[in-house]
Design an enzyme around this catalytic site. Structure first.
Site, PDB file in Angstrom:
ATOM      1  N   ALA A 165       0.830  -1.207   0.000  1.00  9.83           N
ATOM      2  CA  ALA A 165       0.000   0.000   0.000  1.00  9.83           C
ATOM      3  C   ALA A 165       0.866   1.259   0.000  1.00  9.83           C
ATOM      4  O   ALA A 165       0.620   2.203  -0.763  1.00  9.83           O
ATOM      5  CB  ALA A 165      -0.931   0.000   1.211  1.00  9.83           C
ATOM      6  N   TYR A 166       1.888   1.263   0.829  1.00  8.08           N
ATOM      7  CA  TYR A 166       2.771   2.431   0.900  1.00  8.08           C
ATOM      8  C   TYR A 166       3.542   2.595  -0.406  1.00  8.08           C
ATOM      9  O   TYR A 166       3.600   3.693  -0.981  1.00  8.08           O
ATOM     10  CB  TYR A 166       3.729   2.271   2.075  1.00  8.08           C
ATOM     11  CG  TYR A 166       4.670   3.448   2.267  1.00  8.08           C
ATOM     12  CD1 TYR A 166       4.209   4.646   2.781  1.00  8.08           C
ATOM     13  CD2 TYR A 166       6.018   3.336   1.950  1.00  8.08           C
ATOM     14  CE1 TYR A 166       5.066   5.727   2.962  1.00  8.08           C
ATOM     15  CE2 TYR A 166       6.886   4.404   2.129  1.00  8.08           C
ATOM     16  CZ  TYR A 166       6.408   5.592   2.632  1.00  8.08           C
ATOM     17  OH  TYR A 166       7.259   6.663   2.804  1.00  8.08           O
ATOM     18  N   ALA A 167       4.123   1.506  -0.897  1.00  8.60           N
ATOM     19  CA  ALA A 167       4.935   1.576  -2.120  1.00  8.60           C
ATOM     20  C   ALA A 167       4.096   2.028  -3.306  1.00  8.60           C
ATOM     21  O   ALA A 167       4.522   2.879  -4.096  1.00  8.60           O
ATOM     22  CB  ALA A 167       5.564   0.214  -2.411  1.00  8.60           C
ATOM     23  N   THR A 169       1.222   3.743  -3.409  1.00  4.08           N
ATOM     24  CA  THR A 169       0.745   5.127  -3.330  1.00  4.08           C
ATOM     25  C   THR A 169       1.885   6.128  -3.450  1.00  4.08           C
ATOM     26  O   THR A 169       1.722   7.189  -4.059  1.00  4.08           O
ATOM     27  CB  THR A 169      -0.032   5.356  -2.025  1.00  4.08           C
ATOM     28  OG1 THR A 169       0.767   4.949  -0.893  1.00  4.08           O
ATOM     29  CG2 THR A 169      -1.323   4.550  -2.017  1.00  4.08           C
ATOM     30  N   LYS A 170       3.044   5.797  -2.915  1.00  7.85           N
ATOM     31  CA  LYS A 170       4.195   6.691  -3.079  1.00  7.85           C
ATOM     32  C   LYS A 170       4.704   6.670  -4.529  1.00  7.85           C
ATOM     33  O   LYS A 170       5.161   7.694  -5.043  1.00  7.85           O
ATOM     34  CB  LYS A 170       5.310   6.308  -2.109  1.00  7.85           C
ATOM     35  CG  LYS A 170       4.998   6.590  -0.648  1.00  7.85           C
ATOM     36  CD  LYS A 170       4.872   8.084  -0.364  1.00  7.85           C
ATOM     37  CE  LYS A 170       6.221   8.762  -0.350  1.00  7.85           C
ATOM     38  NZ  LYS A 170       6.123  10.203   0.019  1.00  7.85           N
TER      39      LYS A 170
END
Length: 251
Positions: A165-167, A169-170
């Protein structure tokens, strides 16, 4: 246009917005910008943390920061932020964006991500960036040398297990910034997408709870690079790595 800055205050007269200013890289960036003479507009969710930053800014520079408590998932709040900067300052010279989240659950398999939590990560790390660009571009165009520093992450380009999720969206935010930079190449605005590497932040502690903080570089050490990237008399590269910059500096 602004008067020529003092060598001791190279950013004197510049209006600088830091989003995610209450802690970590954002806090250190805001403090460094104030010390360099900029009028800092500090935005973050927590009023108390912003007030602590303001105390440090006042002690270091003799001036108060302008504090804007808001949540980046609030699109209307982002629009009001742009309007407030326009009413008070009429332009924006510097925007340093550090706000991001791993989510309340931290690192998790993609298939286990809870939809509401995933949506919060997406709105913070991706949609919030789009809304900020939309709100701030006109203000940056009014500067003689608008400078934007967007903090990214290595997992945006090299995703790994549990960081989905972090990867994702970033990575999306990085793509937005790169596309925007291409769109505005004929304006005085320049964008730098900055990979900070391993820094001693609350987010890193959340991701690596067993890591010894004393063995991780403090976020204050990236501040000189951020100051270099926002100088009005220099054109920053689109992509910058703090570890590589630090290695060259120490060579």
């Amino acid at each position: 246009m602004t008067d020529a800055p003092s060598p001791d205050l190279p950013l004197s007269g510049r209006i600088a917005l830091v989003t995610g200013a209450s802690r970590g890289i954002g806090y250190e960036a805001a403090l460094a910008l104030a010390k360099a003479g900029a009028q800092v507009v500090a935005a973050a969710r927590t009023q108390g943390a912003l007030e602590e930053l303001d105390d440090a800014v006042l002690a270091a520079s003799g001036r108060h920061a302008t504090l804007v408590p808001f949540d980046i998932v609030d699109g209307g709040g982002i629009d009001r932020l742009g309007g407030a900067i326009h009413e008070r300052f009429g332009r924006l010279d510097i925007w340093v964006h550090t706000a991001a989240t791993l989510g309340a659950a931290g690192l998790t398999p993609v298939s286990h991500a809870e939809p509401r939590g995933f949506a919060k990560i997406e709105r913070t790390n991706f949609t919030g960036v789009y809304r900020l660009i939309r709100s701030l571009e006109a203000l940056l165009r009014r500067s003689d040398a608008g400078r934007v520093v967007h903090l990214t992450t290595s997992v945006a380009r090299a995703p790994k297990a549990f960081w989905g999720a972090y990867a994702a969206t970033k990575a999306g935010a990085e793509a937005l910034m790169a596309a925007w930079a291409d769109e505005i190449e004929n304006t005085p605005i320049r964008v730098a997408i900055l990979d900070p590497g391993r820094l001693r932040t609350q987010m890193r502690a959340q991701a690596y709870p067993g890591e010894d903080p004393a063995e991780v570089t403090p976020p204050s050490e990236i501040a000189p690079l951020i100051l270099d990237l926002v100088r009005p008399d220099a054109v920053p590269p689109l992509r910058v790595s703090f570890p590589e910059w630090r290695e060259r500096r120490q060579a």
